[in-house]
Design a protein around this motif. Sequence first.
Motif: not given
Lengths: 117, 117, 192, 192
Positions: A40-44, A48-50, A61-62
């Motif tokens: 979930t954090w990686v998705l956040s 943030a920019w995409i 996020g990856k």
Amino acid sequence: MMTERRPNGEAVAALLSAMIGLLTMGLVHTGTDASKDFSTWVLSVGKAWIPNAQGLGPYSGKETFLLVTWILSWVILHFVLRKKDVRLTVPVIIFVVGTALATLLVYTPFIEFILGK
Amino acid sequence: MMTERRPNGEAVAALLSAMIGLLTMGLVHTGTDASKDFSTWVLSVGKAWIPNAQGLGPYSGKETFLLVTWILSWVILHFVLRKKDVRLTVPVIIFVVGTALATLLVYTPFIEFILGK
Amino acid sequence: MSSEDPSPLVTIAGWVVVTAFLALIASTTAPFGAFLGDTQYAVVSTVHGMLATLGVIIGTVATYLGWRLFTGKIRAFTDLRILSVLSALIATGTVLFGNWIYVAYRATGGPREFFLKNNPEIHEIFFEFKEFIALFTIPLSIAAAFIIWRYKDQVIGDRPLRTWVFIAIMIAWTALMIAFLLGAGITKVRSV
Amino acid sequence: MSSEDPSPLVTIAGWVVVTAFLALIASTTAPFGAFLGDTQYAVVSTVHGMLATLGVIIGTVATYLGWRLFTGKIRAFTDLRILSVLSALIATGTVLFGNWIYVAYRATGGPREFFLKNNPEIHEIFFEFKEFIALFTIPLSIAAAFIIWRYKDQVIGDRPLRTWVFIAIMIAWTALMIAFLLGAGITKVRSV
């Protein structure tokens, strides 16, 4: 002739930073498989920019981690190594092993093997 | 040096015969589109030697025509031209135009156009 | 100071070992069967597709070298000789396996029937064109390989001849790419 | 006697005219729309597939030249410089369009849902691998292009460095081919 020669440090920086970015992506991907909260954090991070990161899911996020660690480590290594001439044996080994590990870490059966799933 | 030089006739034979085979195939294909009887006969040509030609349909006979006219014209042209040195301008033009025509003759909208369908 | 270290051969050997290791892992764990479908043509189709892909790889490099030949700047003529023969062989092999699949394509209940009912243009225009344009690769690539082997270095110095050889290679390569892309497109819409 | 006849440029010009003529006929009569399907992603998917194919063509020649660089026999270094940059650009473009399609892939009712229900391995192993291995091409090809441009001819004489550059190119090319073939295979089973 020797005075014209550019030290190989910049090349080492370019190649090692590519490996660092890919390996980071592999580790983050494995992490998202291990922990729902981390995912979930990686998705956040992606959100943030995409644009439309929600549609891409944690993949956004990856990609961000790949991009940021690759460029950041390239800039740092570039300025650290630019004047240096280094023996390539050790960097090449690190590069090949690191890239191979990055490959395994995006391969689901291997991830399930190391996570004991 | 000049005595060692091989005349270009063999090369002309190899390239022109490839074009002849392809153009023949194009003409035969167009013929099968124009006449049902011709199509049946072309199928029987394929059946003469290709295993499972029935499954391939008239395509088997068109492949046969390509193969036979290509190899036959190659052998003939090879022995006719092998000792000759020819200007390439005219053969190249024949080759390009012939191959282009062969391409059009396997393109359904063009076939329908010339057959007036 | 770094001019001979690490040894290229040792490095390449190391890379081969790593690649072989990864390939071993993949071949023992990846369920490739998931792509095959369950028809009797699964293996034939796979071989056809793999040969076609190999043909694109080998044929593209051979065409690039044909371009170098045309511009008169070729140094890798030996590579061109090898790759021209490989291209001709792969083209022939791909077509043979393609013939095999074509039987299934035409069979009752096969893709042709499906297209004629739902999407007739795909059969009547694209597939018909593909099945013939693919054949263009065989005589053209064999003619080019024959000339490159028969005339050896002489073809390098003969501008008109090398121009014609390049044209033949370009037509063969264009035919190859058209057949490859149409094949991929058609099998995407409906496979055997 | 035939050494300058026909003129290569005239011949090539003639060939270009013929090709353009055939392309014009094709573009005005071929119903390419039959392949597109009717989703809003038709154009995006087509661009993605075309870029990927172009990447295979350009990337394969660049890799061949990387091999010539590795063996120390390269003469077409200028070509390698151009193709290395093109490869990096095409890799990036292909991934960007791939991201766009990925949204449709993951959407409700999209291929992912279909695979998870009918063929979970295709999503969980092959597609997951494809979406990441495709990204390998970007930093690796950019690093190789950077070194080739930054070190210019020096990289030709530096055996260890050119070996490493070749390894990076080979990994990038392998990743490209894996992503290409998996992409073709997956879209064959179920497209967006």
